[in-house]
Design a protein around this motif. Structure first.
Motif, PDB file in Angstrom:
ATOM      1  N   GLU A   1       0.480   9.103 -11.288  1.00  0.00           N
ATOM      2  CA  GLU A   1       1.113   9.001  -9.987  1.00  0.00           C
ATOM      3  C   GLU A   1       1.777   7.639  -9.759  1.00  0.00           C
ATOM      4  O   GLU A   1       1.399   6.637 -10.369  1.00  0.00           O
ATOM      5  N   SER A   2       2.705   7.626  -8.787  1.00  0.00           N
ATOM      6  CA  SER A   2       3.468   6.419  -8.475  1.00  0.00           C
ATOM      7  C   SER A   2       2.571   5.271  -8.020  1.00  0.00           C
ATOM      8  O   SER A   2       1.483   5.479  -7.481  1.00  0.00           O
ATOM      9  N   ALA A   3       3.072   4.062  -8.210  1.00  0.00           N
ATOM     10  CA  ALA A   3       2.442   2.874  -7.625  1.00  0.00           C
ATOM     11  C   ALA A   3       2.706   2.910  -6.120  1.00  0.00           C
ATOM     12  O   ALA A   3       3.801   3.293  -5.697  1.00  0.00           O
ATOM     13  N   ILE A   4       1.726   2.552  -5.312  1.00  0.00           N
ATOM     14  CA  ILE A   4       1.925   2.535  -3.851  1.00  0.00           C
ATOM     15  C   ILE A   4       1.787   1.106  -3.344  1.00  0.00           C
ATOM     16  O   ILE A   4       0.749   0.460  -3.540  1.00  0.00           O
ATOM     17  N   VAL A   5       2.860   0.618  -2.691  1.00  0.00           N
ATOM     18  CA  VAL A   5       2.846  -0.720  -2.105  1.00  0.00           C
ATOM     19  C   VAL A   5       2.917  -0.595  -0.595  1.00  0.00           C
ATOM     20  O   VAL A   5       3.818   0.055  -0.060  1.00  0.00           O
ATOM     21  N   ASP A   6       1.977  -1.214   0.084  1.00  0.00           N
ATOM     22  CA  ASP A   6       1.934  -1.189   1.540  1.00  0.00           C
ATOM     23  C   ASP A   6       2.676  -2.410   2.083  1.00  0.00           C
ATOM     24  O   ASP A   6       2.247  -3.549   1.863  1.00  0.00           O
ATOM     25  N   LEU A   7       3.793  -2.146   2.764  1.00  0.00           N
ATOM     26  CA  LEU A   7       4.595  -3.235   3.342  1.00  0.00           C
ATOM     27  C   LEU A   7       4.481  -3.226   4.864  1.00  0.00           C
ATOM     28  O   LEU A   7       5.299  -3.828   5.557  1.00  0.00           O
TER      29      LEU A   7
ATOM     30  N   PRO B   1       2.171  -7.916   1.559  1.00  0.00           N
ATOM     31  CA  PRO B   1       2.227  -6.681   0.780  1.00  0.00           C
ATOM     32  C   PRO B   1       0.945  -6.455  -0.020  1.00  0.00           C
ATOM     33  O   PRO B   1       0.397  -7.401  -0.583  1.00  0.00           O
ATOM     34  N   ALA B   2       0.507  -5.197  -0.065  1.00  0.00           N
ATOM     35  CA  ALA B   2      -0.723  -4.874  -0.796  1.00  0.00           C
ATOM     36  C   ALA B   2      -0.466  -3.708  -1.737  1.00  0.00           C
ATOM     37  O   ALA B   2       0.320  -2.810  -1.432  1.00  0.00           O
ATOM     38  N   LEU B   3      -1.112  -3.755  -2.886  1.00  0.00           N
ATOM     39  CA  LEU B   3      -1.009  -2.653  -3.852  1.00  0.00           C
ATOM     40  C   LEU B   3      -2.140  -1.672  -3.566  1.00  0.00           C
ATOM     41  O   LEU B   3      -3.308  -1.966  -3.793  1.00  0.00           O
ATOM     42  N   LEU B   4      -1.787  -0.485  -3.034  1.00  0.00           N
ATOM     43  CA  LEU B   4      -2.817   0.501  -2.689  1.00  0.00           C
ATOM     44  C   LEU B   4      -3.206   1.354  -3.888  1.00  0.00           C
ATOM     45  O   LEU B   4      -4.315   1.846  -3.963  1.00  0.00           O
ATOM     46  N   ARG B   5      -2.252   1.568  -4.805  1.00  0.00           N
ATOM     47  CA  ARG B   5      -2.551   2.355  -6.005  1.00  0.00           C
ATOM     48  C   ARG B   5      -1.688   1.832  -7.138  1.00  0.00           C
ATOM     49  O   ARG B   5      -0.460   1.783  -7.002  1.00  0.00           O
ATOM     50  N   PRO B   6      -2.291   1.412  -8.259  1.00  0.00           N
ATOM     51  CA  PRO B   6      -1.479   0.931  -9.375  1.00  0.00           C
ATOM     52  C   PRO B   6      -0.744   2.093 -10.041  1.00  0.00           C
ATOM     53  O   PRO B   6      -1.209   3.231 -10.000  1.00  0.00           O
ATOM     54  N   GLY B   7       0.398   1.804 -10.627  1.00  0.00           N
ATOM     55  CA  GLY B   7       1.174   2.848 -11.299  1.00  0.00           C
ATOM     56  C   GLY B   7       1.806   2.311 -12.558  1.00  0.00           C
ATOM     57  O   GLY B   7       1.450   1.223 -13.035  1.00  0.00           O
ATOM     58  N   SER B   8       2.779   3.054 -13.082  1.00  0.00           N
ATOM     59  CA  SER B   8       3.399   2.637 -14.339  1.00  0.00           C
ATOM     60  C   SER B   8       4.261   1.389 -14.143  1.00  0.00           C
ATOM     61  O   SER B   8       4.463   0.611 -15.075  1.00  0.00           O
ATOM     62  N   ILE B   9       4.762   1.191 -12.926  1.00  0.00           N
ATOM     63  CA  ILE B   9       5.417  -0.082 -12.605  1.00  0.00           C
ATOM     64  C   ILE B   9       4.280  -1.054 -12.318  1.00  0.00           C
ATOM     65  O   ILE B   9       3.444  -0.791 -11.455  1.00  0.00           O
TER      66      ILE B   9
END
Ligand code: TXA
Ligand code: MG
Length: 326
Positions: A171-177, A182-190
């Motif tokens: 699944e995609s990386a999720i960044v909370d802005l 900014p916070a990384l909610l879920r790491p992804g391939s980026i």
């Protein structure tokens, strides 16, 4: 695979409030018209997902985020420019018209512009936002082929667009802005580093009061068979011990030298992170379907390139333990 008529049909199903499963570059999504609360409700029912868990709104292009979010920070524009279309989701303050069903009742909304050509065509034809969680039952392994989706949902889905294997596989990386930093909610391939390079600041770990992200719940992405994560030498040791107890064991490991032992199934995983991610969920599904007593997974390298994979494996392993002796 998918032709123009299929896309037309699928867009029509979305307009009529139906559910369409479609490929994205990460995993398959189970889509509904994000502006139709009844359709979104149907989506939650099909997935068995609690109503408080928000879903991502998929859009054909970045321009459309203005319909879904407000006070969009410059950092969002920079990330969108660099990574969209692609496997990145942004959490922003929601526009007032966005349904509570989509946001899980939160003040934020998650948006993403996928790059998969079938997803692109569907979104462009449909024209609006498509609310789409990963096309798996709640808590289970995500689907990376149309066949996975069909097996998991049967007739609960009105239309499945078959775009072959999802490229990225996780699944995609999720960044909370939506917050102060900014916070990384879920790491992804980026990777975090690639995102930080665009932002010019470090990503915070999710704060205690950060918006809920069920993908970040402890047990998730989990096969039904107990899954355990361990170093390579332990995999062999534990497998041998379980086999001696008459158990059946499934293994996902790096070595292609598969020990030939009665009751042992073995998938040799690729040594590069991209290849590993691409095949991960299909491998877990295959091993799960064997109905073994345990799935043993060799722990991948603990480096940034493997962060998202290690995150998913840790969640898949959560709550599992070595099966009891008979
Ligand atoms: O790659 C992906 O992101 C796939 C494809 C289909 O796009 N979708 C996906 O959706 O993984 P889902 O629903 O399985 O996971 C989305 C994650 C969930 O953990 C959800 O809680 C989080 O995104 N999320 C959605 N809206 C949010 C919000 N407003 N704030 C925080 N997290 C949110
Ligand atoms: Mg999911």
């Amino acid at each position: 695979m998918v032709n123009d008529r299929d896309i037309d049909h699928a867009a029509g199903v979305l307009r009529a409030g139906g559910l369409v499963a479609f490929p994205t570059e990460t995993v398959y999504g189970l889509g509904a018209d994000a502006s139709n609360p009844l359709a979104v409700r149907k989506l939650f029912e099909a997935k068995g997902r609690p109503a408080t868990h928000p879903v991502i709104v998929h859009l054909a292009d970045g321009v459309q985020i203005a319909n879904w979010a407000r006070e969009i920070p410059a950092s969002a524009q920079r990330l969108a420019k660099k990574f969209w279309p692609g496997p990145l989701t942004l959490v922003l303050r929601r526009a007032s018209n966005v349904s509570n069903l989509v946001t899980g009742g939160q003040e934020t909304v998650a948006v993403r512009v996928p790059s998969n050509p079938v997803a692109q065509q569907l979104l462009a034809r449909f024209g609006g936002g498509v609310a789409a969680p990963s096309a798996n039952r709640h808590g289970r392994v995500s689907a990376t082929t149309a066949e996975h989706v069909r097996r998991e949902f049967g007739t609960a889905v009105d239309c499945v667009l078959d775009g072959g294997e999802a490229q990225v596989g996780i699944e995609s990386a999720i960044v909370d802005l939506s917050g102060i930093s900014p916070a990384l909610l879920r790491p992804g391939s980026i990777t975090a580093a690639e995102i930080e390079a665009v932002l010019g600041v470090s990503l915070a770990a999710p704060a205690g009061d950060a918006p809920r992200a069920p993908g970040t719940l402890a047990a998730h992405y989990a096969p039904q068979t107990p899954l355990m994560l361990m170093e390579g030498d332990l995999v062999l040791e534990l497998a041998a011990s379980l086999l001696r107890q008459g158990k059946r064991v499934a293994v996902l490991a790096f070595s292609a030298q598969r020990p030939v032992l009665q009751g042992l199934d073995w998938i040799a995983a690729p040594h590069d992170a991209a290849g590993y991610a691409h095949g991960l969920y299909a491998s877990l599904r295959r091993l799960d379907e064997l109905g073994c007593d345990a799935i043993l997974v060799e722990r991948p390298p603990q480096t940034p390139a493997w962060a998202a994979i290690n995150d998913r494996l840790a969640r898949a392993a959560k709550g599992s333990s070595v099966p009891d002796e008979p």
